[in-house]
Write a protein that holds these residues in place. Sequence first.
Motif, PDB file in Angstrom:
ATOM      1  N   PHE A  66     -31.128 -74.426 -34.609  1.00 31.22           N
ATOM      2  CA  PHE A  66     -30.954 -75.596 -33.750  1.00 31.22           C
ATOM      3  C   PHE A  66     -32.285 -75.973 -33.092  1.00 31.22           C
ATOM      4  O   PHE A  66     -32.659 -77.156 -33.045  1.00 31.22           O
ATOM      5  N   GLY A  69     -34.572 -77.697 -35.570  1.00 36.23           N
ATOM      6  CA  GLY A  69     -34.037 -78.832 -36.308  1.00 36.23           C
ATOM      7  C   GLY A  69     -33.484 -78.525 -37.678  1.00 36.23           C
ATOM      8  O   GLY A  69     -33.241 -79.445 -38.471  1.00 36.23           O
ATOM      9  N   ARG A  71     -30.593 -77.111 -38.123  1.00 34.01           N
ATOM     10  CA  ARG A  71     -29.154 -77.360 -38.012  1.00 34.01           C
ATOM     11  C   ARG A  71     -28.951 -78.483 -37.012  1.00 34.01           C
ATOM     12  O   ARG A  71     -29.436 -78.427 -35.894  1.00 34.01           O
ATOM     13  N   ARG A  72     -28.189 -79.502 -37.436  1.00 34.10           N
ATOM     14  CA  ARG A  72     -28.035 -80.699 -36.609  1.00 34.10           C
ATOM     15  C   ARG A  72     -26.606 -81.236 -36.614  1.00 34.10           C
ATOM     16  O   ARG A  72     -26.395 -82.411 -36.316  1.00 34.10           O
ATOM     17  N   GLY A  76     -26.746 -83.095 -31.802  1.00 33.34           N
ATOM     18  CA  GLY A  76     -28.002 -82.873 -31.095  1.00 33.34           C
ATOM     19  C   GLY A  76     -27.891 -82.093 -29.805  1.00 33.34           C
ATOM     20  O   GLY A  76     -28.892 -81.825 -29.145  1.00 33.34           O
ATOM     21  N   GLU A  79     -29.608 -78.556 -29.973  1.00 31.61           N
ATOM     22  CA  GLU A  79     -31.063 -78.704 -30.077  1.00 31.61           C
ATOM     23  C   GLU A  79     -31.667 -78.951 -28.705  1.00 31.61           C
ATOM     24  O   GLU A  79     -32.707 -78.384 -28.344  1.00 31.61           O
ATOM     25  N   ARG A 168     -24.114 -79.994 -42.676  1.00 28.89           N
ATOM     26  CA  ARG A 168     -24.706 -78.726 -42.261  1.00 28.89           C
ATOM     27  C   ARG A 168     -25.328 -78.074 -43.496  1.00 28.89           C
ATOM     28  O   ARG A 168     -24.661 -77.957 -44.531  1.00 28.89           O
TER      29      ARG A 168
END
Length: 206
Positions: A66, A69, A71-72, A76, A79, A168
Motif C-alpha cells: 500500500f 502503490g 496495492r490500490r 487509496g 496508501e 488487485r
Amino acid sequence: MKWLPALIVLCLTASIARADMVDTSGMEPWEVCGLCHGLEGVSPMPRFPHLAGQRPDYIEKQFRDFRHGRRRNDGGQMETVTMEIEAGALARIATYFAEQPPPPPAPKKGPRFEQGRELFLHGRSALGACADCHGPSARPTGIDAPRLEAQHRDYLVKQLSDFADGMRSNDPDGIMQTVAAALKPAEREALADYLAATERRERDFK
C-alpha cells in the motif's frame, strides 16, 4: 481522546481526507491502525479485514505494498494512512496484531459452506486446493500467504473479485489473479461462506 472521532470518520468515509489533518501524537502506531481494524485486530466493519492472529510477514508485505502503490484496491485509504506511519514501526505493528487472539468465526454457516469447504481443502478439476498455500500448516517458500479463516465474508468476496478483475495485483507471480479468475462467482461466495465460519488456529504461523 480528542483524535478518536476524527479518525473514526477517516475510517468510515469513502473519500479520504489527508491523514496529517488528524493529530496522532502520543499514540502507539498500532492504535492508529486499530481504529479501523479494531484495537485488538478484530474489525467491527466488514470492509476492514481482521488482523488478529494474522501472519506478521503478510501484514508487513501488505503495508509496504500500500505504501509504495503496489496495492490500490481500497480507494487509496491505506496508501494515505501508511504514508503517515514511520516505516520503522512496521515490525512492531505486525507483531502486535499477529500476537492478538484470532477473531471469532462467523456464528452461522453460509448456504454454500460445504461447497466452499471442498474447494478450499481439495480443489476441483484444473484447480488446486486453496489449503495448499493458505492451510494451517502451509508455508510455501517465497509466498506470504495469509490466514483466511474467520475473516469477514464480504471482505473475502471482494478480494477474490478484485483479483479476478485485475483491480488487485500484488500477489506473487500473479498466482491469486489466475486462481480467482478461474473461480465462478458462486465459487467465490462458497469459499467466503466456508472461511468466514471456520475457526482460525491461534498463532499457527509460528
